[in-house]
Design a protein around this motif. Structure first.
Motif, PDB file in Angstrom:
ATOM      1  N   VAL A   1      -2.141  -2.615   7.226  1.00  0.00           N
ATOM      2  CA  VAL A   1      -2.213  -1.209   7.666  1.00  0.00           C
ATOM      3  C   VAL A   1      -2.950  -0.388   6.604  1.00  0.00           C
ATOM      4  O   VAL A   1      -3.835   0.419   6.910  1.00  0.00           O
ATOM      5  CB  VAL A   1      -0.790  -0.636   7.909  1.00  0.00           C
ATOM      6  CG1 VAL A   1      -0.823   0.865   8.118  1.00  0.00           C
ATOM      7  CG2 VAL A   1      -0.142  -1.329   9.093  1.00  0.00           C
ATOM      8  N   LEU A   2      -2.580  -0.638   5.334  1.00  0.00           N
ATOM      9  CA  LEU A   2      -3.228   0.094   4.234  1.00  0.00           C
ATOM     10  C   LEU A   2      -4.723  -0.216   4.207  1.00  0.00           C
ATOM     11  O   LEU A   2      -5.555   0.673   4.055  1.00  0.00           O
ATOM     12  CB  LEU A   2      -2.619  -0.301   2.886  1.00  0.00           C
ATOM     13  CG  LEU A   2      -1.140  -0.062   2.636  1.00  0.00           C
ATOM     14  CD1 LEU A   2      -0.808  -0.351   1.184  1.00  0.00           C
ATOM     15  CD2 LEU A   2      -0.764   1.368   2.959  1.00  0.00           C
TER      16      LEU A   2
ATOM     17  N   SER B   1       3.181  -5.087  -4.902  1.00  0.00           N
ATOM     18  CA  SER B   1       2.889  -5.882  -3.715  1.00  0.00           C
ATOM     19  C   SER B   1       1.754  -5.306  -2.858  1.00  0.00           C
ATOM     20  O   SER B   1       1.229  -5.999  -2.001  1.00  0.00           O
ATOM     21  CB  SER B   1       4.151  -6.106  -2.886  1.00  0.00           C
ATOM     22  OG  SER B   1       4.810  -4.899  -2.686  1.00  0.00           O
ATOM     23  N   CYS B   2       1.332  -4.056  -3.126  1.00  0.00           N
ATOM     24  CA  CYS B   2       0.172  -3.545  -2.378  1.00  0.00           C
ATOM     25  C   CYS B   2      -1.123  -4.106  -2.967  1.00  0.00           C
ATOM     26  O   CYS B   2      -2.194  -3.941  -2.406  1.00  0.00           O
ATOM     27  CB  CYS B   2       0.153  -2.014  -2.336  1.00  0.00           C
ATOM     28  SG  CYS B   2      -0.716  -1.206  -3.653  1.00  0.00           S
ATOM     29  N   VAL B   3      -0.962  -4.798  -4.104  1.00  0.00           N
ATOM     30  CA  VAL B   3      -2.105  -5.382  -4.794  1.00  0.00           C
ATOM     31  C   VAL B   3      -2.901  -6.334  -3.894  1.00  0.00           C
ATOM     32  O   VAL B   3      -4.118  -6.339  -3.894  1.00  0.00           O
ATOM     33  CB  VAL B   3      -1.612  -6.102  -6.076  1.00  0.00           C
ATOM     34  CG1 VAL B   3      -2.597  -7.140  -6.553  1.00  0.00           C
ATOM     35  CG2 VAL B   3      -1.364  -5.072  -7.161  1.00  0.00           C
ATOM     36  N   ARG B   4      -2.196  -7.131  -3.102  1.00  0.00           N
ATOM     37  CA  ARG B   4      -2.936  -8.121  -2.308  1.00  0.00           C
ATOM     38  C   ARG B   4      -3.800  -7.462  -1.231  1.00  0.00           C
ATOM     39  O   ARG B   4      -4.879  -7.947  -0.918  1.00  0.00           O
ATOM     40  CB  ARG B   4      -2.005  -9.172  -1.718  1.00  0.00           C
ATOM     41  CG  ARG B   4      -0.996  -8.675  -0.738  1.00  0.00           C
ATOM     42  CD  ARG B   4      -0.292  -9.856  -0.094  1.00  0.00           C
ATOM     43  NE  ARG B   4       0.951  -9.423   0.495  1.00  0.00           N
ATOM     44  CZ  ARG B   4       2.129  -9.559  -0.087  1.00  0.00           C
ATOM     45  NH1 ARG B   4       2.223 -10.132  -1.258  1.00  0.00           N
ATOM     46  NH2 ARG B   4       3.221  -9.125   0.508  1.00  0.00           N
ATOM     47  N   GLY B   5      -3.336  -6.297  -0.717  1.00  0.00           N
ATOM     48  CA  GLY B   5      -4.158  -5.544   0.225  1.00  0.00           C
ATOM     49  C   GLY B   5      -5.415  -5.041  -0.467  1.00  0.00           C
ATOM     50  O   GLY B   5      -6.520  -5.115   0.081  1.00  0.00           O
ATOM     51  N   PHE B   6      -5.247  -4.569  -1.700  1.00  0.00           N
ATOM     52  CA  PHE B   6      -6.375  -4.050  -2.474  1.00  0.00           C
ATOM     53  C   PHE B   6      -7.391  -5.160  -2.772  1.00  0.00           C
ATOM     54  O   PHE B   6      -8.594  -4.953  -2.667  1.00  0.00           O
ATOM     55  CB  PHE B   6      -5.846  -3.428  -3.773  1.00  0.00           C
ATOM     56  CG  PHE B   6      -6.921  -2.858  -4.646  1.00  0.00           C
ATOM     57  CD1 PHE B   6      -7.581  -1.682  -4.282  1.00  0.00           C
ATOM     58  CD2 PHE B   6      -7.295  -3.487  -5.829  1.00  0.00           C
ATOM     59  CE1 PHE B   6      -8.577  -1.153  -5.091  1.00  0.00           C
ATOM     60  CE2 PHE B   6      -8.293  -2.961  -6.636  1.00  0.00           C
ATOM     61  CZ  PHE B   6      -8.934  -1.787  -6.267  1.00  0.00           C
TER      62      PHE B   6
ATOM     63  N   GLY C   1      -3.216   6.942  -1.951  1.00  0.00           N
ATOM     64  CA  GLY C   1      -3.777   7.525  -0.724  1.00  0.00           C
ATOM     65  C   GLY C   1      -2.675   7.814   0.290  1.00  0.00           C
ATOM     66  O   GLY C   1      -1.511   7.428   0.103  1.00  0.00           O
ATOM     67  N   LYS C   2      -3.069   8.454   1.369  1.00  0.00           N
ATOM     68  CA  LYS C   2      -2.089   8.884   2.380  1.00  0.00           C
ATOM     69  C   LYS C   2      -1.268   7.721   2.967  1.00  0.00           C
ATOM     70  O   LYS C   2      -0.038   7.819   3.058  1.00  0.00           O
ATOM     71  CB  LYS C   2      -2.833   9.653   3.476  1.00  0.00           C
ATOM     72  CG  LYS C   2      -1.932  10.452   4.381  1.00  0.00           C
ATOM     73  CD  LYS C   2      -2.782  11.280   5.325  1.00  0.00           C
ATOM     74  CE  LYS C   2      -2.038  11.497   6.629  1.00  0.00           C
ATOM     75  NZ  LYS C   2      -2.880  12.155   7.623  1.00  0.00           N
ATOM     76  N   PRO C   3      -1.918   6.594   3.342  1.00  0.00           N
ATOM     77  CA  PRO C   3      -1.104   5.515   3.944  1.00  0.00           C
ATOM     78  C   PRO C   3      -0.076   4.921   2.983  1.00  0.00           C
ATOM     79  O   PRO C   3       1.064   4.663   3.384  1.00  0.00           O
ATOM     80  CB  PRO C   3      -2.127   4.458   4.348  1.00  0.00           C
ATOM     81  CG  PRO C   3      -3.449   4.918   3.922  1.00  0.00           C
ATOM     82  CD  PRO C   3      -3.358   6.275   3.367  1.00  0.00           C
ATOM     83  N   MET C   4      -0.465   4.742   1.716  1.00  0.00           N
ATOM     84  CA  MET C   4       0.487   4.181   0.740  1.00  0.00           C
ATOM     85  C   MET C   4       1.596   5.201   0.448  1.00  0.00           C
ATOM     86  O   MET C   4       2.771   4.837   0.310  1.00  0.00           O
ATOM     87  CB  MET C   4      -0.250   3.796  -0.556  1.00  0.00           C
ATOM     88  CG  MET C   4       0.628   3.168  -1.615  1.00  0.00           C
ATOM     89  SD  MET C   4       1.342   1.577  -1.132  1.00  0.00           S
ATOM     90  CE  MET C   4       2.350   1.230  -2.571  1.00  0.00           C
ATOM     91  N   ALA C   5       1.212   6.496   0.373  1.00  0.00           N
ATOM     92  CA  ALA C   5       2.211   7.550   0.138  1.00  0.00           C
ATOM     93  C   ALA C   5       3.223   7.564   1.282  1.00  0.00           C
ATOM     94  O   ALA C   5       4.432   7.724   1.069  1.00  0.00           O
ATOM     95  CB  ALA C   5       1.526   8.902   0.006  1.00  0.00           C
ATOM     96  N   ARG C   6       2.722   7.370   2.499  1.00  0.00           N
ATOM     97  CA  ARG C   6       3.620   7.347   3.671  1.00  0.00           C
ATOM     98  C   ARG C   6       4.554   6.147   3.584  1.00  0.00           C
ATOM     99  O   ARG C   6       5.752   6.248   3.874  1.00  0.00           O
ATOM    100  CB  ARG C   6       2.790   7.297   4.956  1.00  0.00           C
ATOM    101  CG  ARG C   6       3.621   7.413   6.211  1.00  0.00           C
ATOM    102  CD  ARG C   6       2.724   7.558   7.435  1.00  0.00           C
ATOM    103  NE  ARG C   6       3.521   7.853   8.626  1.00  0.00           N
ATOM    104  CZ  ARG C   6       3.923   6.928   9.493  1.00  0.00           C
ATOM    105  NH1 ARG C   6       3.605   5.666   9.306  1.00  0.00           N
ATOM    106  NH2 ARG C   6       4.644   7.275  10.532  1.00  0.00           N
ATOM    107  N   TYR C   7       3.977   5.023   3.171  1.00  0.00           N
ATOM    108  CA  TYR C   7       4.787   3.804   3.034  1.00  0.00           C
ATOM    109  C   TYR C   7       5.892   4.011   1.985  1.00  0.00           C
ATOM    110  O   TYR C   7       7.058   3.662   2.213  1.00  0.00           O
ATOM    111  CB  TYR C   7       3.882   2.631   2.630  1.00  0.00           C
ATOM    112  CG  TYR C   7       4.649   1.369   2.340  1.00  0.00           C
ATOM    113  CD1 TYR C   7       5.119   0.570   3.377  1.00  0.00           C
ATOM    114  CD2 TYR C   7       4.945   0.987   1.030  1.00  0.00           C
ATOM    115  CE1 TYR C   7       5.845  -0.569   3.119  1.00  0.00           C
ATOM    116  CE2 TYR C   7       5.670  -0.152   0.763  1.00  0.00           C
ATOM    117  CZ  TYR C   7       6.116  -0.931   1.810  1.00  0.00           C
ATOM    118  OH  TYR C   7       6.846  -2.053   1.548  1.00  0.00           O
ATOM    119  N   MET C   8       5.522   4.613   0.840  1.00  0.00           N
ATOM    120  CA  MET C   8       6.510   4.862  -0.229  1.00  0.00           C
ATOM    121  C   MET C   8       7.569   5.862   0.251  1.00  0.00           C
ATOM    122  O   MET C   8       8.733   5.780  -0.138  1.00  0.00           O
ATOM    123  CB  MET C   8       5.828   5.401  -1.486  1.00  0.00           C
ATOM    124  CG  MET C   8       4.965   4.390  -2.207  1.00  0.00           C
ATOM    125  SD  MET C   8       5.933   3.094  -3.011  1.00  0.00           S
ATOM    126  CE  MET C   8       6.306   3.847  -4.567  1.00  0.00           C
TER     127      MET C   8
END
Lengths: 306, 460
Positions: free
Chosen positions: B48-49, B83-88, B368-375
């Motif tokens: 999603v991110l 864990s958002c590292v793999r998306g990046f 960014g907005k999607p990660m902020a929403r996830y957090m």
């Protein structure tokens, strides 16, 4: 071909010199490594101890000569941490020496399961200090620790605050150091006693010496050089103690367990006063060196004496 | 015989090699098998991110093959970042490694890292370290990176969506250095069931809180719990309390006011709560011990970060899950609004980084907005207005928690704004521990601490 019985041709002075030169060439790599890893950091530390070096901030480094040393000696915190280190050292090393000797002496007699016991005794020696700290932290937890539970069940005394009480914190750390380092004392003493010639002991026995007299007049004088070595090793180690104290109390409660080494760490890597911390570490090294010399002289053991 | 043995051995090796190669999967297939770890992010969430980030009008692959390093403290919230590292990695081809350091060691570790000359490219910044990092020029002002159209799409990143207080907490001398990744506000958490059983009212003043704590205190359960270890991180709760009594550790103009009556009243109350109602070993309590105590049902209430919500409500680990109420911290002075301490952990780029632009891409992706929403959804970290206004986010949390956060007043100056903030806060904690041991010597202890902190401030 040389004739039999003829002498080998004499090599010249120049050849001998070049042979000596080769020796130094061979030594050079080790010397460079040795100088690089020991003398250079010491010299660098000495240099910084004479400057205003900070780990952060925009200020430039300036040469301040001995002001860091004077500031350290004037600081009540320095004397406080010295006092904490001194008490920690004296109590832990003294008890470790006595305990280590007693156990090593008992091991000379016939004991059931001696080999297993020896292995068990030296186990604390091979454990990581921080792991030791965390195990003790769990065991001595005032609410859920097994030690307080047992003490509570036996005596009714509850909630002994091992690390949180200003009166108990330092003795608790000393106790942990004793648990960790006594095996070292035992191991060295045991080896020394085993290697002693038996003649003196037999002679003492024939002269009617009691067990205590045998220990006092024969055994202890014979292992005196080993005791001094242990004393120096343990003293230096205890004076520099850091990992367990840092992990368990961080110097607290308040500043009750803030040793000199912890004070240096905090000054450098917390306060960022690197120059002051270097000066403190030089002072600490001098103190350790002086006490080691005093121990050697006190026991009349020369470094090169035979 | 020997020959037979050799042939058998060779056969075994060959079959093992074939077996191993048969288990290898193509790269694309490998990514599909990622499952969300306990605290981490599933591959779907990471996708999603990535898919959202593809809307940004920048070339995410422009630094493909670059290697980056980041450093965070170990916590549940930060595990989401790692864990958002793999998306990046998938999006940019940049290989970033995030190291986790124990929370109590992060400040010392970063100091050593910066001084080594090779610090991580991506660093964490908060109000305690901001002055130190900025004065030492260890972190990059963000405005130049944000203005660079090659690496920032202003429409996608939308700086205006970031909570202004979050930017303010990451700004020093009018220069902006970090983007908020987490936000925590000090609030009161309490066991609703125990309050009901004892017929207690949610306290609005600290005196009422103390009375409630005493009523709830028993040999089996502490009436109150918080942080009280001597490290600077443990000063977080007390910092808010000082402001709540109208005092400061360091005033906005840099004056030390530890010997002021407001500070003394706050110290007296905090120590009284600890001495009379907290667990026996409170002097060694950092936030981790505090959380454990409350989650295991050994404490009835406490004051700390709003971010604790996620762990308290985890029914697999916490007996307090579903039984916890939240409220703004009670005020020190009756009739005056309560002021809670606040913390934004932000992400910035280190000056020493040779790959600043690539590092900024990661900061942009992670904030960014999607990660902020996830957090916000996963951990209750509200760093963007879009998250606060997101109905799904607000509906996910109890009304009292959302209300406590919404009504809380914060003050940036509850934390000392100084390069030596860490040392100052440790001196404060040492003073509190000394008062705990000798309450009658409070005046002398505070006077001594005032002198020490004045010396620290004068040193610069």
């Amino acid at each position: 071909m040389r004739r039999a019985g003829s002498r080998a041709p004499r090599r010249g002075k120049a050849h001998n010199l070049s042979r000596k030169g080769y020796r130094y060439v061979y030594l050079l790599p080790s010397l460079v490594v040795l100088l690089g890893t020991t003398l250079f950091p010491i010299a660098y530390n000495l240099y910084f101890s004479l400057t205003s070096k900070r780990l952060f901030g925009a200020e430039l480094v300036s040469f301040t000569w001995f002001s860091n040393y004077l500031a350290a000696l004037r600081s009540p915190l320095f004397w406080h941490s010295m006092w904490v280190s001194f008490r920690y050292c004296v109590f832990s090393v003294a008890i470790e020496l006595v305990l280590g000797f007693v156990v090593a002496y008992l091991f000379q007699s016939r004991l059931f399961g001696k080999k297993v016991m020896r292995t068990l005794i030296i186990l604390p020696l091979v454990t990581t200090p921080v792991a030791v700290a965390y195990v003790f932290r769990l065991m001595l937890n005032p609410e859920s620790g097994v030690v307080n539970y047992l003490i509570g069940a036996l005596t009714g005394i509850r909630s002994l605050l091992w690390f949180a009480s200003p009166t108990l914190a330092l003795p608790t750390l000393i106790m942990i150091d004793i648990w960790r380092a006594t095996p070292f004392v035992f191991l060295v003493m045991n080896s020394a006693i085993v290697a002693l010639p038996r003649d003196e002991f037999e002679a003492a026995k024939m002269d009617g010496a009691s067990r205590l007299q045998e220990i006092w007049y024969v055994l202890l004088p014979l292992i005196k050089p080993i005791i001094v070595v242990i004393l120096i090793f343990r003293f230096v180690d205890a004076f520099k103690a850091f990992d367990t104290i840092y992990a368990l109390t961080g110097g607290g409660p308040g500043r009750v367990t803030e040793t000199l080494n912890l004070n240096i760490y905090k000054t450098a890597f917390f306060g960022g006063y690197f120059g002051e911390a270097c000066a403190l570490s030089v002072i600490m090294s001098i103190i350790i060196l002086m006490i080691c010399i005093y121990i050697l002289k006190g026991f009349k053991i020369g470094m090169l004496e035979r | 015989m020997n020959k037979l043995f050799c042939v058998l051995l060779l056969g075994l090796c060959v079959s093992a090699l074939i077996g191993a190669s048969g288990q290898q999967q193509p790269e694309a297939e490998k990514e599909e098998v990622y499952a969300g770890d306990a605290n981490g992010m599933s591959s779907d969430q990471a996708n999603v991110l990535v898919n959202d980030a593809l809307n940004a009008k920048i070339d995410w692959k422009q630094f493909k093959g670059t290697k980056l390093r980041g450093m965070v403290y170990s916590s549940v919230s930060m595990s989401n970042l790692t864990s958002c590292v793999r998306g990046f990695k998938k999006l940019t081809g940049i290989d970033i490694t995030i190291e986790s350091i124990a929370a109590k060691d992060i400040f010392d570790k970063m100091l050593i890292e910066f001084n080594s000359g090779t610090p991580p490219d991506v660093v964490l910044i908060n109000i305690i370290t901001l002055a130190q990092y900025a004065t030492s020029k260890w972190i990059v002002p963000l405005q130049d990176l944000i203005n660079n159209r090659k690496i920032t799409d202003p429409a996608w990143y939308n700086v205006k969506d970031i909570i202004s207080a979050g930017i303010d907490y990451q700004t020093y001398n009018n220069v902006w250095y970090g983007v908020p990744l987490t936000n925590e506000i000090e609030l009161l958490f309490y066991r609703k069931d125990l309050y009901k059983a004892k017929n207690l009212k949610v306290p609005t003043t600290m005196d009422e809180l103390y009375e409630n704590a005493k009523a709830l205190n028993s040999p089996e359960m502490a009436g109150f719990v918080s942080r009280f270890a001597r490290d600077s991180g443990s000063a977080w709760v007390f910092m808010g309390l000082v402001r709540n009594y109208g005092g400061y550790i360091l005033t906005p103009d840099g004056k030390v006011t530890i010997n002021a009556p407001e500070f003394k009243r706050a110290a007296q109350m905090y120590v009284k709560l600890m001495k009379d109602t907290a667990p026996a070993g409170i002097m060694n309590y950092t936030y981790a011990e505090e959380q454990n105590s409350y989650m295991s049902g050994k404490a009835a209430q406490g004051i700390d970060s709003s971010g604790f919500y996620a762990v308290f409500e985890d029914a697999t680990k916490s007996v307090a899950a579903g039984k916890t109420g939240y409220a703004p911290i009670p005020t020190g002075v009756a009739g005056q609004p309560s002021i809670g301490n606040c913390n934004y952990w932000g992400m910035g780029v280190s000056t020493a980084s040779k790959n600043r632009e690539a590092a900024w891409l990661f900061v942009q992706f992670a904030t960014g907005k999607p990660m902020a929403r996830y957090m916000a959804l996963k951990r209750g970290m509200l760093t963007r207005y879009s998250s606060i206004n997101d109905e799904l986010v607000t509906s996910r949390y109890p009304a009292d928690w959302v209300s406590a956060l919404g009504t809380a007043k914060t003050d940036k100056y509850s934390a000392p704004q100084h390069v030596s903030a860490n040392t100052i806060l440790e001196e404060v904690m040492i003073a509190l521990q000394n008062i705990y041991s000798k309450p009658e010597a409070i005046d002398g202890i505070l006077a001594e601490t005032q002198k020490k902190v004045e010396e620290i401030v004068a040193k610069k």
